[in-house]
Each structure stands twice: as structure tokens, then as C-alpha cells.
Enzyme design. Structure first.
Site, PDB file in Angstrom:
ATOM      1  N   CYS A 180     -31.044 -23.521 -87.267  1.00 53.64           N
ATOM      2  CA  CYS A 180     -31.432 -23.950 -85.911  1.00 53.64           C
ATOM      3  C   CYS A 180     -31.192 -25.435 -85.663  1.00 53.64           C
ATOM      4  O   CYS A 180     -30.559 -25.825 -84.681  1.00 53.64           O
ATOM      5  CB  CYS A 180     -32.879 -23.552 -85.619  1.00 53.64           C
ATOM      6  N   HIS A 203     -38.813 -24.623 -85.271  1.00 52.95           N
ATOM      7  CA  HIS A 203     -37.623 -24.012 -84.664  1.00 52.95           C
ATOM      8  C   HIS A 203     -37.212 -24.807 -83.429  1.00 52.95           C
ATOM      9  O   HIS A 203     -38.050 -25.317 -82.691  1.00 52.95           O
ATOM     10  CB  HIS A 203     -37.890 -22.557 -84.281  1.00 52.95           C
ATOM     11  N   HIS A 205     -29.536 -20.801 -79.413  1.00 53.59           N
ATOM     12  CA  HIS A 205     -30.163 -21.168 -80.686  1.00 53.59           C
ATOM     13  C   HIS A 205     -29.628 -20.280 -81.798  1.00 53.59           C
ATOM     14  O   HIS A 205     -28.991 -19.251 -81.560  1.00 53.59           O
ATOM     15  CB  HIS A 205     -31.695 -21.068 -80.597  1.00 53.59           C
TER      16      HIS A 205
END
Length: 347
Positions: A262, A310, A322
Site C-alpha cells: 500500500c 493502510h 490502493h
């Protein structure tokens, strides 16, 4: 009398068994076959509700739950590894500063020694004579005083150089201690990485096995144009770069161009726009300025979960690009699918 009755009962019972005896093997076999059939059926029939195979949704939910445990460890590794590389770079830069200072101090000390040596061998040098013109000392003692003044001037220069060098050496020592600590952390987390990789592979095998019959390969990605809202400038470059990575695999620790995690994806996207981000979500959070959801624009970083483990890149209309997790490729997704922590603007 009792014996007679008993004999009569036994006779009737024996007679009854005799009359049925010729059919007994068939009925026994029938009962045995039924029992065997029931046993086999119990073995091969699907288990009851308590042992039912998980649904696809349950498999995805289990993977998501496991990933919540794995991703913070991954980002912690990214943090330590990034800091270690940065500190090793600082140490190398300090070495580049220390080396010439040490050389300069040594040369200056040698020069003082050479002046004194030359004076005693050949008499005052031209440099010393220049100073003597103003005082015309006639004794050796007077000449040594002048020589001492020259030495003091040069010693002052040496002292200034050494003070700077020693300050750098102190910084280097503190940095060495930090690097040693981070190297130990990096090694520990690298060992954990092996365990994580094994767990990821296990989860991927379970997912592939569960979805093989359906041909399912997706995740919960959204469809539509990417970016959802057109934007120019550096943010536009970053967003278009992120969109160009759709479909590429998740690999933890990867920063592109063929795979991403990520924070690796957001780092890669913004690097294309000339903005340097650290490969760690926590640091990326601190590298940007906070913006509200109402003021969020394409290109902003969007963070999730209370520990910020994240991150994605916002593309407008409530969507982001993402790298979700192992088994799911880089994709567009609605930002409301995870607990939102906030937006940061970089660039």
C-alpha cells in the site's frame, strides 16, 4: 408342572424359530446392507451445518481479518527498514565530512612541526622573517617567542578543525548506536517476514481453492473511469500513475514497478510527480498536511485504521486506488469500505 410348562414354551419358541428359520438369512442380509448403506452415507454425505464449507464471503472475511493482523507488522518492517537506510546514508555523509577534517588537522600539525624543524635546521623561514621585521629580536629566546606565536595561530586553526571533527564524530557514534539497534530490529522483522510470507501463501492457497470453481479473481474493487475526477498538475501526474498500476499484484515490501504494497504504491505514484515519500504509512501521514473529507482532492493520501497501517491515493467521488492485500491486485475501491482515519495533502 413347571417343567412341563417350560418344555411347552420352549417347544413353541423352537417351533416358531424353525418356521421362520428358512427366511432368516435373507432378512439378516437385508438388515446388514441397510446398516452398511447408512454408515457409508454418513461418511460421504456433506457435514451438518456445524461443519459446513465456508462461503466465498466467509473466506474473504477471514482473509480480511487475518490481513488486519499482518499489515501492521508489514508497515512496521517498512518503517524500520526505511529509517535504517536513511541513517546509513547519514552515516556515510558524516564520514565524508569527517575524513577531510581529520586530514586537514593532521596536515596542519605536520606543518607546525615542519616550521619548527626548518627553523632549527636553517634558521627563520621567510614566513618567520616577515614577522621578525617588525620586532628585530636579537636573542634565541625572542625568536622562539615569535615561533611560538606562529605555532599558536596554526594550533588555533587545528583546534577549530578538531572541534568540528569531534562534533561530527559524536554524531557518528550516536548514529552508530541507533543503526546497530535498527539492524537488530530489521533482522527480527525480516525473520518475521518469512513467517508472514508463509501465512500469506497459505491464505492465498485457501482463497484460490475456494474460488477455483467460480473463476472469481476480483476483490471488492469499484468500476469506472480512473481517475474518477480529472485533475492537473503534480496531483494529476500522481493519480494517473496510480491508475496505470491497476491490476498489478500486491507484494509486501514492493515499491514497483511490477508489484506494490500500500505505501509502496503511494510512494511510487508521487515519485512520478517529483515528490519523495517514505515507504511507511506512519511517516507518509506526517509528510502531508491534513485536509477534511469535504475538501479532499484527487491526489490526496487517504489513510485507514487507528494505527494508520493502510493508505491509498484518492481519485475523487469517494474512490481511491490502493494495493489492498495479498491475493488482491491494485484496484479502485470506495473509501467507505474501511474505517477512515483521514486525508493528507502532499506535493
Amino acid at each position: 408342572m413347571a417343567r412341563a410348562l417350560a418344555n411347552s414354551h420352549n417347544h413353541r419358541h423352537s417351533g416358531s424359530r424353525y418356521r421362520r428359520g428358512e427366511h432368516r438369512p435373507l432378512r439378516f442380509l437385508q438388515r446388514s446392507a441397510i446398516a452398511l448403506l447408512l454408515t457409508v452415507t454418513a461418511l460421504v454425505s456433506p457435514a451438518g451445518p456445524a461443519h459446513a464449507e465456508p462461503t466465498l464471503a466467509e473466506i474473504e472475511a477471514e482473509l480480511d481479518a487475518q490481513w488486519l493482523k499482518l499489515e501492521p507488522v508489514i508497515e512496521q518492517y517498512n518503517k524500520v527498514h526505511s529509517e535504517l537506510k536513511a541513517n546509513e546514508k547519514k552515516a556515510a555523509a558524516l564520514d565524508e565530512k569527517i575524513r577531510p577534517l581529520s586530514l586537514q588537522a593532521n596536515l596542519a600539525a605536520d606543518e607546525i612541526g615542519e616550521v619548527a624543524n626548518r627553523y632549527y635546521r636553517t634558521g627563520p623561514s621567510s614566513e618567520l622573517n616577515a614577522l621578525l621585521r617588525t620586532g628585530s629580536p636579537t636573542s634565541l629566546a625572542d625568536q622562539l617567542v615569535v615561533l611560538d606565536r606562529i605555532s599558536k595561530r596554526r594550533q588555533e586553526k587545528i583546534t577549530a578543525v578538531l572541534e568540528t571533527r569531534d562534533r561530527y564524530l559524536e554524531e557518528r557514534q550516536a548514529l552508530d548506536e541507533l543503526i546497530t539497534k535498527q539492524q537488530a530490529q530489521d533482522k527480527t522483522l525480516a525473520e518475521q517476514r518469512k513467517t508472514i510470507d508463509a501465512e500469506i501463501k497459505r491464505l492465498e492457497r485457501a482463497r484460490n481453492a475456494a474460488y477455483q470453481s467460480t473463476g472469481y479473481t476480483g476483490g471488492s474493487g469499484a468500476s469506472g473511469p480512473c481517475p474518477a475526477v480529472s485533475v492537473g498538475g503534480a496531483a494529476g501526474t500522481a493519480v494517473r500513475t496510480a491508475c496505470a498500476q491497476l491490476g498489478k499484484p500486491y507484494v509486501w515490501g514492493a515499491t514497483g514497478p511490477n508489484a506494490f504494497d500500500c505505501s509502496g504504491l503511494t510512494q511510487y505514484a508521487w515519485a512520478s510527480a517529483g515528490v519523495s515519500l517514505t515507504h511507511y504509512t506512519g511517516t507518509q501521514w506526517n509528510q502531508g498536511s491534513s485536509v477534511s473529507r469535504a475538501n479532499a482532492k484527487p491526489g490526496d493520501l487517504v489513510f485507514f485504521f487507528s494505527d494508520l497501517h493502510h493508505v491509498g491515493i484518492y481519485i475523487g467521488n469517494g474512490l481511491m486506488v490502493h494495493a489492498p492485500r495479498a491475493g488482491q491486485p491494485v484496484q479502485m475501491e470506495n473509501i467507505d469500505n474501511m474505517p477512515l482515519a483521514g486525508f493528507k495533502r502532499v506535493g
